[in-house]
Design an enzyme around this catalytic site. Structure first.
Site, PDB file in Angstrom:
ATOM      1  N   GLU A 100      12.495  -6.186   6.780  1.00 16.18           N
ATOM      2  CA  GLU A 100      12.154  -6.301   8.126  1.00 16.18           C
ATOM      3  C   GLU A 100      10.865  -7.232   8.317  1.00 16.18           C
ATOM      4  OE1 GLU A 100      12.312  -2.694  10.346  1.00 16.18           O
ATOM      5  OE2 GLU A 100      10.163  -2.348   9.922  1.00 16.18           O
ATOM      6  N   CYS A 113       4.329 -10.263  10.851  1.00 10.96           N
ATOM      7  CA  CYS A 113       4.213  -9.293  10.128  1.00 10.96           C
ATOM      8  C   CYS A 113       5.397  -9.211   9.036  1.00 10.96           C
ATOM      9  CB  CYS A 113       4.268  -7.942  10.973  1.00 10.96           C
ATOM     10  SG  CYS A 113       4.230  -6.472  10.343  1.00 10.96           S
ATOM     11  N   CYS A 120       9.451   2.119   0.604  1.00  6.91           N
ATOM     12  CA  CYS A 120       8.111   2.296   0.250  1.00  6.91           C
ATOM     13  C   CYS A 120       7.980   3.707  -0.080  1.00  6.91           C
ATOM     14  CB  CYS A 120       7.295   2.240   1.552  1.00  6.91           C
ATOM     15  SG  CYS A 120       5.290   2.538   1.074  1.00  6.91           S
ATOM     16  N   CYS A 124       3.832   8.019   3.880  1.00  8.71           N
ATOM     17  CA  CYS A 124       3.015   8.333   5.069  1.00  8.71           C
ATOM     18  C   CYS A 124       3.775   9.260   6.082  1.00  8.71           C
ATOM     19  CB  CYS A 124       2.373   7.089   5.505  1.00  8.71           C
ATOM     20  SG  CYS A 124       1.310   6.368   4.558  1.00  8.71           S
ATOM     21  N   CYS A 127       5.474   7.398   9.271  1.00  9.47           N
ATOM     22  CA  CYS A 127       6.209   6.092   9.022  1.00  9.47           C
ATOM     23  C   CYS A 127       7.530   6.323   8.841  1.00  9.47           C
ATOM     24  CB  CYS A 127       5.440   5.548   8.024  1.00  9.47           C
ATOM     25  SG  CYS A 127       6.196   3.801   7.372  1.00  9.47           S
ATOM     26  N   GLU A 168       3.791  -1.130   0.223  1.00  8.78           N
ATOM     27  CA  GLU A 168       2.362  -1.050   0.162  1.00  8.78           C
ATOM     28  C   GLU A 168       2.215  -2.371  -0.663  1.00  8.78           C
ATOM     29  OE1 GLU A 168      -0.726   0.659   0.603  1.00  8.78           O
ATOM     30  OE2 GLU A 168      -1.096  -1.084  -0.740  1.00  8.78           O
ATOM     31  N   CYS A 340       7.013   0.479  12.673  1.00  5.92           N
ATOM     32  CA  CYS A 340       7.128   0.374  10.965  1.00  5.92           C
ATOM     33  C   CYS A 340       8.500   0.888  10.506  1.00  5.92           C
ATOM     34  CB  CYS A 340       5.792   0.942  10.203  1.00  5.92           C
ATOM     35  SG  CYS A 340       6.153   0.591   8.682  1.00  5.92           S
TER      36      CYS A 340
END
Ligand code: SF4
Length: 360
Positions: A100, A113, A120, A124, A127, A168, A340
């Site tokens: 995205e 962005c 990922c 986290c 997220c 990341e 996110c």
């Protein structure tokens, strides 16, 4: 077929000279068509062709078609928020995963962005992307293609790019750096208008420092103590805030660029006055600023909540009273799942082999 998207003008010149026998200026024309004329104006999912490069000889266009592909992303799923002009796209990569990217127009700037990985591995706690694990790294062309796909949907020229989408960046740094050099060199973005975010991959920060680029480094801190940060950011189990700040200070010393510390405010978790005071003590003499981000709830089952506005203001005031520079990101696209990873999480489930980083 050799793909040209994701290559610099010099590389395209060399490739078309080697494989099609074209003089260097033809390579420069082709790069200009790809990065400035065709892809920024192409509708979603349409394929760019060499046939459209009308100032090239027909025979060369035919040779190029036989030898090269331009490269692009698939048909995007698009959501937009008419209240602030935010556009979010989830685009399929050639092998299936979706990534995205978001367009955020403002009065002064038009920002994008961008994602650098499908999924990922950092996991986290707050997220949506972190629930997916890592599909794979994106190549530079796939990163630049997101920018160009959004440019094709924007009536205004994009002025800023932030690498804060899925993934990341420090785990895919070579491709990220290549994409940055194309955004600045081939597309004309200012290096100072690019922000690279990291959750704190120390080796990546050190490597980036040696590049001495004039971009902005944003470090996702999210907690003022090691104990709390380990709960929110799993990679933190492998080092300490002290080491992270030492690495950031070294980055500043080498590049002269102040570091921005991102701090997502989670109600009752890290938004207490005590945490504000601890954060102020950490950063009041540090050459950088804190960017506060009140948590944007997602639909993927995380239990975190957004703090009330008064709580955010109280947290901010404690930092500012201690002499810390504070910014607060303008919030965009809450109606279009702009948290996110959320759009992709809703549209795409990762393959069975998707990996999460083992940080134990
Ligand atoms: S916040 Fe960033 S680093 Fe952490 S899981 Fe999400 S995409 Fe990965």
């Amino acid at each position: 077929m050799i793909e040209l998207l994701g290559r610099t003008t010099e590389e395209i010149k060399a490739l078309v000279a080697e494989h099609a026998g074209a003089p260097a200026y033809r390579g420069a024309q082709i790069a200009e068509w790809i990065y400035r004329r065709i892809l920024p104006n192409l509708g979603g999912g349409a394929q760019a062709t060499f046939a459209a490069m009308t100032d090239l000889p027909l025979a060369l266009r035919n040779d190029l078609t036989a030898l090269f592909s331009i490269g692009s992303l698939g048909e995007p799923v698009t959501q937009s928020d008419p209240r602030d002009g935010t556009i979010k796209i989830a685009v399929p990569l050639h092998d299936g995963p979706r990534v995205e990217a978001v367009l955020m127009p403002d009065t002064q700037r038009v920002s994008t962005c961008l994602s650098c990985q499908a999924g990922c591995p950092m996991a986290c706690a707050f997220c949506a992307t972190g629930t997916q694990g890592l599909g794979r790294n994106l190549d530079a062309g796939e990163i630049v293609a997101q920018f160009l796909a959004l440019q094709s949907q924007s009536p205004r020229r994009i002025t800023h790019a932030v690498y804060m989408g899925m993934g990341e960046p420090m785990l895919n740094l070579d491709n990220v750096l290549r994409s940055i050099h194309i955004l600045t060199g081939e597309i004309g973005l200012s290096m100072r208008h690019i922000t690279l975010s990291t959750v704190g991959v120390l080796q990546g920060i050190e490597k980036l420092a040696n590049e001495k680029l004039q971009l902005t480094l944003a470090v996702s801190l999210h907690a003022p103590t090691d104990e709390l940060r380990r709960k929110i950011v799993p990679i933190h189990r492998t080092y300490t805030i002290d080491r992270l700040l030492t690495t950031c200070k070294s980055y500043f010393d080498k590049t002269g660029r102040r570091v921005t510390f991102e701090y997502i405010l989670l109600r009752g978790v890290n938004d207490n006055p005590e945490e504000a005071r601890q954060l102020a003590a950490l950063l009041k003499r540090f050459p950088g600023a804190v960017n506060l981000i009140p948590y944007n709830p997602t639909s993927v089952g995380q239990s975190f909540q957004r703090p009330e506005t008064a709580r955010v203001q109280q947290f901010r005031k404690i930092l500012e009273d201690a002499g810390v520079t504070v910014t607060q990101r303008k919030e965009r696209g809450q109606q279009i799942a702009a948290a996110c990873g959320q759009l992709v999480t809703e549209a795409y489930r990762p393959p069975a082999g998707a990996r999460k980083l083992n940080v134990a």
